[in-house]
Enzyme design. Structure first.
Site, short mmCIF file in Angstrom:
data_model
loop_
_atom_site.label_atom_id
_atom_site.label_comp_id
_atom_site.label_asym_id
_atom_site.label_seq_id
_atom_site.Cartn_x
_atom_site.Cartn_y
_atom_site.Cartn_z
N SER A 143 0.86 -1.18 0.00
CA SER A 143 0.00 0.00 0.00
C SER A 143 0.90 1.23 0.00
CB SER A 143 -0.94 0.00 1.22
OG SER A 143 -0.20 -0.04 2.43
N LEU A 178 -8.42 -4.54 15.64
CA LEU A 178 -8.80 -5.30 14.44
C LEU A 178 -8.14 -4.67 13.23
CD1 LEU A 178 -10.54 -7.46 12.98
CD2 LEU A 178 -12.35 -5.71 12.83
N GLY A 183 -3.12 -8.18 5.04
CA GLY A 183 -1.99 -8.46 4.15
C GLY A 183 -1.07 -9.53 4.70
N TRP A 184 0.23 -9.29 4.56
CA TRP A 184 1.23 -10.24 5.05
C TRP A 184 1.61 -9.98 6.51
CZ3 TRP A 184 1.41 -8.36 -0.02
CH2 TRP A 184 1.30 -9.33 -1.02
N LEU A 204 -8.70 -12.27 3.12
CA LEU A 204 -9.33 -13.34 2.33
C LEU A 204 -8.31 -14.09 1.49
CD1 LEU A 204 -12.64 -11.60 1.18
CD2 LEU A 204 -12.29 -13.18 3.08
N SER A 205 -7.03 -13.81 1.69
CA SER A 205 -5.97 -14.46 0.93
C SER A 205 -5.34 -15.59 1.75
CB SER A 205 -4.89 -13.43 0.55
OG SER A 205 -3.72 -14.09 0.11
N GLN A 208 -1.57 -14.96 2.09
CA GLN A 208 -1.22 -13.94 3.06
C GLN A 208 -1.39 -14.42 4.50
OE1 GLN A 208 -3.58 -10.51 1.94
NE2 GLN A 208 -1.94 -9.69 0.67
N CYS A 367 1.21 6.46 -13.38
CA CYS A 367 0.75 7.59 -14.20
C CYS A 367 -0.60 8.11 -13.73
CB CYS A 367 0.66 7.16 -15.67
SG CYS A 367 2.26 7.02 -16.49
#
Length: 420
Positions: A143, A178, A183-184, A204-205, A208, A367
């Site tokens: 991010s 929370l 992520g990781w 949801l990964s 991860q 860009c």
């Protein structure tokens, strides 16, 4: 070259030098000749037709499939040259009509039920984790970083981002936190390490969550940090603090009320939430079709005018808002440079077509922040307005204390803010 495409490029490309070799091998030059030239080759008439009729989808596809080849410069150079010029060009009637249709249908693309949301996340985040490690920072922050000064490295700027967000959370030892879209695991581990809080991260990964829990074990923090494969709509509270970084873009506009109602209900009466998301200066629109099809299915970058009214309607208080403008452009440039430096290794892991797709993704994303009015916001939300101090001094004080703690190499002891 297609007559209409040539006419459009003649009208659109006024500054710079764009050279286009058409499918017949004939060269065409556009612009005033200033700056470094960019030369592309269009290899098929089908690709040429697609660039004219549906450029938002077909440009990325043509580059990915090698039907558009950059012979001088890079795809980033081509996109930058084009978008700098297009800012002052009125869209054609065809692109206006197509964009209008996409806007009208955008909600259908964002019906992110729990099952569909899980599938969308897997499409992007369950790729080989080694690939991400080759272009992200050491903490695997995917991010926008926070560049406090131009000389910061990517790793330093990502640490500054975590520090900045943590300061806005007003954390106290023992609080329940929370992390929505964890992520990781980097953000949750950072908060537990520096503030002695109990963190639950959800994602949801599958890729991860496995990595994040392993990191918690290896860092000795698994007694107070755990990561779960769970939809935000299924979480049970309450929590003293909620943080969400880079996840809101996957919620979908039709689910905003559910998202904020859920956060409100999960948040303790005196709780604080900080939401970090990509946003846009230019108002509501739709997700680009190439990004939606190949990179972030079901995703959407909201305008603040689509977010703040929902926050108001669910009864949350917006107690602080900050806009980060070109920080993500700098972040994406660092990612793109690292990705290209490791391109051979990534191609061996995945393939050349994937590398072209992701080079286009990283280039067009950068860009977009430089030329198409994207930015990031950080919103601090509370159920009651007296949950946070009247003035913002505490943010800088907490950041200063974290910097000092980092320089001393302190670990698990809870942070004390200046003045406590």
């Amino acid at each position: 070259m297609n007559r209409l495409l040539k006419k459009f490029l003649d009208r659109a490309i006024r500054a710079g030098r764009l050279e286009v070799v058409d499918p017949d091998g004939e060269g065409h030059v556009f612009g005033d000749g200033s700056g470094e030239p960019v030369r592309i080759r269009i290899t098929t008439t089908e690709a040429e037709r697609g660039l004219l009729l549906n450029p938002e989808l077909k440009l990325g596809e043509a580059f990915t499939d090698s039907h558009l080849i950059v012979e001088e410069g890079s795809i980033y150079d081509f996109l930058a040259l084009t978008l700098r010029n297009l800012k002052s060009v009125h869209p054609t009637w065809a692109s206006t009509a197509l964009g209008g249709a996409r806007f009208c249908l955008r909600r259908l693309r964002q019906i992110n039920t729990p099952l569909r949301a899980r599938r969308n996340v897997a499409h992007h985040y369950d790729l080989d984790g080694r690939m991400y490690s080759l272009f992200l920072d050491q903490d695997m922050q995917y991010s926008c970083a926070y560049f406090e000064d131009d000389g910061m490295s990517l790793d330093e700027a990502q640490t500054a981002k975590k520090r900045h967000l943590a300061a806005k959370l007003l954390l106290e030892p023992g609080q329940r936190v929370l992390d929505i879209g964890s992520g990781w695991g980097g953000m949750g581990l950072y908060l537990a390490k520096h503030f002695d809080v109990d963190v639950t991260g959800i994602t949801l990964s599958e890729e991860q969550v496995a990595v994040a829990n392993r990191r918690a074990e290896e860092s000795g923090l698994s007694d107070r940090v755990r990561f779960r494969l769970e939809d935000y709509r299924k979480v049970q509270g309450p929590f003293d603090r909620i943080v969400s970084v880079g996840m809101f873009e996957h919620v979908g506009i039709i689910h905003y009320r559910t998202f904020f109602e859920t956060c409100r209900d999960l948040l303790a009466t005196d709780g604080v939430m900080v939401l970090h998301s990509i946003s846009r200066f230019d108002g509501p629109t739709y997700t680009g079709p190439w990004i939606d099809k190949y990179i972030f299915p079901g995703g959407y970058i909201p305008a603040m005018s689509e977010v703040v009214p929902v926050i108001e309607r669910v009864g949350l208080k917006l107690t602080d808002a900050e806009i980060l403008r070109l920080h993500y452009a700098k972040t994406l440039r660092a990612w793109r440079e690292r990705f290209l430096a490791n391109r051979n290794e990534i191609a061996a892991m995945l393939d050349e077509r994937f590398c072209r797709m992701w080079e286009f993704y990283l280039s067009t994303a950068e860009c977009s922040f430089r030329y198409l009015d994207l930015m990031n916001f950080q919103l601090q939300l509370c159920r009651h307005q007296d949950a946070v101090p009247l003035i913002r001094d505490y943010i800088g004080q907490t950041e200063a204390a974290l910097r000092a703690a980092g320089q001393r190499g302190e670990g698990r002891q809870p942070l004390r803010v200046a003045g406590e």
